[in-house]
Design a protein around this motif. Sequence first.
Motif, PDB file in Angstrom:
ATOM      1  N   LYS A 117       0.819  -1.224   0.000  1.00 33.54           N
ATOM      2  CA  LYS A 117       0.000   0.000   0.000  1.00 33.54           C
ATOM      3  C   LYS A 117       0.851   1.273   0.000  1.00 33.54           C
ATOM      4  N   LYS A 118       2.127   1.150   0.269  1.00 34.44           N
ATOM      5  CA  LYS A 118       3.029   2.313   0.286  1.00 34.44           C
ATOM      6  C   LYS A 118       3.751   2.506  -1.047  1.00 34.44           C
ATOM      7  N   VAL A 119       3.482   1.619  -2.005  1.00 33.27           N
ATOM      8  CA  VAL A 119       4.106   1.689  -3.330  1.00 33.27           C
ATOM      9  C   VAL A 119       3.031   2.133  -4.326  1.00 33.27           C
ATOM     10  N   SER A 120       3.272   3.281  -4.982  1.00 34.63           N
ATOM     11  CA  SER A 120       2.264   3.782  -5.924  1.00 34.63           C
ATOM     12  C   SER A 120       2.379   3.120  -7.285  1.00 34.63           C
ATOM     13  N   GLU A 121       3.600   2.778  -7.686  1.00 35.19           N
ATOM     14  CA  GLU A 121       3.776   2.066  -8.958  1.00 35.19           C
ATOM     15  C   GLU A 121       5.131   1.385  -9.008  1.00 35.19           C
ATOM     16  N   ILE A 122       5.204   0.414  -9.911  1.00 37.09           N
ATOM     17  CA  ILE A 122       6.452  -0.301 -10.155  1.00 37.09           C
ATOM     18  C   ILE A 122       6.715  -0.257 -11.648  1.00 37.09           C
ATOM     19  N   ARG A 123       7.912   0.177 -12.000  1.00 34.73           N
ATOM     20  CA  ARG A 123       8.366   0.175 -13.388  1.00 34.73           C
ATOM     21  C   ARG A 123       9.246  -1.050 -13.575  1.00 34.73           C
ATOM     22  N   LEU A 124       8.869  -1.911 -14.504  1.00 31.21           N
ATOM     23  CA  LEU A 124       9.572  -3.183 -14.712  1.00 31.21           C
ATOM     24  C   LEU A 124      10.284  -3.159 -16.059  1.00 31.21           C
ATOM     25  N   MET A 125      11.594  -3.350 -16.023  1.00 24.32           N
ATOM     26  CA  MET A 125      12.407  -3.391 -17.223  1.00 24.32           C
ATOM     27  C   MET A 125      12.782  -4.838 -17.505  1.00 24.32           C
ATOM     28  N   PHE A 126      12.600  -5.250 -18.756  1.00 26.91           N
ATOM     29  CA  PHE A 126      12.961  -6.616 -19.106  1.00 26.91           C
ATOM     30  C   PHE A 126      13.616  -6.658 -20.470  1.00 26.91           C
TER      31      PHE A 126
END
Length: 126
Positions: A61-70
């Motif tokens: 709940k404290k993370v607004s978004e995750i950017r995932l690089m692959f």
Amino acid sequence: ISYAKSGSELTFEIRNVPNLYRATAIFTKEVKNGKIQFKETKTKFDGTILSSFSVSSTDEKKVSEIRLMFKIKKEDLKISKIKENELSMYINNKKLKTVLTEKKDSHIYYVATSKEMGNYVIGKAK
């Protein structure tokens, strides 16, 4: 995560999930002694899977978004019969906007951003 202040970003190198190599978490609240776990999984998906994994955290709940690089080997795309511009990332069977960012040597690099944690697939839906 020993400490991340509200509004900060933290980038992780990912080594235990095939094709996923980096993730950046953006925090809306302060996190102390937190953890974000990236784990290879087997997921049901109606299509072709190159990788599947889960992302979870006690501080979700404290993370607004995750950017995932692959990054994907060009040869793996050819074998799976997926075109470069058809490859996407999915979260809980929902397609994420996936952007091809670079072609270098034998790999193609992509990035996708998610506002939630859960089960991810890199592949192509039917």
